[in-house]
Design a protein around this motif. Structure first.
Motif: not given
Length: 383
Positions: A44-47, A296-297, A305-306, A333-340
């Motif tokens: 997801f962070d890649n997207a 993203l804007h 987060g990504a 970890l990735g999902a948690g950081l992006i959700i935060a």
């Protein structure tokens, strides 16, 4: 909007699951579904990062990324890349690697795991450079000001990201790698690849010249804090090509962990390609959705987060050279950081709607600066 953006992903999912059922029965269908979810959770962070670059590309290069790029992602990275890695590390021809994959999948999986330190070093250092270049850059919006401010301050030291990444590589290779030389070479190649592709993209993006490919450059406002190759025009010609190349290498670096992790679920290369290919389609569709909606804007901390998720993934890949890191940890970890980051963005927007003006004190007492929102290029919306 949802059907137009995710329509191809839904269609590929249906075809992929049908192929899995015909190929491997109900068990094959279940494995493909699990692998698709695994790929989406890990990427997801890649997207998010892809969307930040894609919105700066011209219509032509966006279409290339969404057509040829998908073919490269699905068949190149999810099927041919593992065969290539096994062939190189085991000193086998591509035909022998292909024969091994389909006739002795357990041995094929064993060879892939043996090659993992080299793969992790290359992908981990590429992602580490991407993360460090982000956190060492001064930017107006700060998600974690208590941490991002000092990092941006020390980031003024020239080439600090190279120094930190090289130090981390030397530490990991020297202390944990069984084949120190091979890991060092792979890691250095990952750093060189990032510097070369990113640098070429910046060079041509900032050149501001028409490359004669029949497209006119479209002037857009600069987006402060944009990651990857940066400039003031929608990339065409050489600039568009190098942005496309940048995205493909980035996708490859993200896919390394998913491809290796997939062998813990199935050793069948067809099942792996189907599952990860479906997941890759959704990541592409999600990238388009983020660009079309201007997400993203609107949610400005998502990019932060990504990138912190990318940093966590890079660290996990380097640690995994010594000890296996479960995919649940890297994905979580990735999902948690992006959700935060998303929730922080929602709270920020709510404060602004309630009358807090740009430059008002944030929850940590520090002044926050909020640049004017910039819409996407419109190339994917037909505008």
């Amino acid at each position: 909007m949802i059907l137009r953006t995710f329509g191809w992903s839904f269609a590929i999912t249906g075809l992929g699951l049908l192929a899995a059922l015909l190929y491997g029965g109900p068990a094959g269908l279940a494995l493909v579904a699990v692998l698709a979810v695994l790929e989406i959770s890990l990427s997801f962070d890649n997207a998010v990062v892809n969307a930040k670059v894609l919105e700066r590309m011209s219509t032509f290069w966006q279409k290339i990324f969404l057509t040829i790029g998908i073919a490269i992602a699905v068949f190149g990275m999810r099927l041919l890349f593992p065969l290539l890695i096994v062939g190189i590390t085991a000193q086998m021809t591509p035909i022998e690697a292909f024969d091994l994959a389909f006739n002795d999948p357990k041995e094929y999986a064993h060879r892939m795991h043996e090659a993992y330190p080299t793969i992790a070093a290359f992908g981990g250092m590429f992602l580490m450079m991407l993360f460090l270049d982000f956190v060492f850059e001064e930017r107006a919006d700060k998600w974690l000001p208590w941490l991002e401010r000092p990092l941006a301050r020390i980031g003024k030291l020239d080439q600090l990201s190279v120094v930190v990444a090289a130090g981390a590589l030397a530490l990991v290779a020297g202390l944990f790698a069984e084949d120190t030389g091979q890991v060092m070479i792979a890691g250095v190649l990952g750093m060189v690849t990032y510097i070369l592709v990113n640098g070429l993209g910046e060079l041509f993006s900032q050149g501001g010249e028409d490359d004669g490919d029949g497209e006119e450059e479209v002037k857009v406002p600069a987006v402060k804090g944009t990651t990857g190759p940066n400039g003031l025009v929608l990339a065409t010609g050489k600039a568009g090509f190098f942005l496309f190349l940048y995205l493909e290498v980035l996708d490859a670096s993200f896919s390394f962990d998913g491809v290796i992790g997939a062998f813990a679920i199935s050793t069948d290369p067809v099942v792996i390609m189907l599952g990860l290919g479906i997941g890759a389609m959704y990541i592409r569709s999600l990238t388009v959705f983020l660009v079309r909606k201007g997400t993203l804007h609107e949610y400005v901390y998502l990019e932060h987060g990504a990138h912190w998720a990318i940093g966590a993934l890079a660290v996990c890949m380097l640690i995994s050279i010594a000890v296996h890191v479960p995919e649940a940890i890297t994905g979580g970890l990735g999902a948690g950081l992006i959700i935060a980051a998303f929730l922080s963005s929602v709270l920020r927007n709510r404060r602004e709607r309630n009358g807090a003006s740009p430059g008002a004190a944030g929850p940590d007492g520090a002044e926050e600066l909020h640049p004017t929102s910039v819409s996407g290029s419109g190339a994917l919306t037909g505008e």
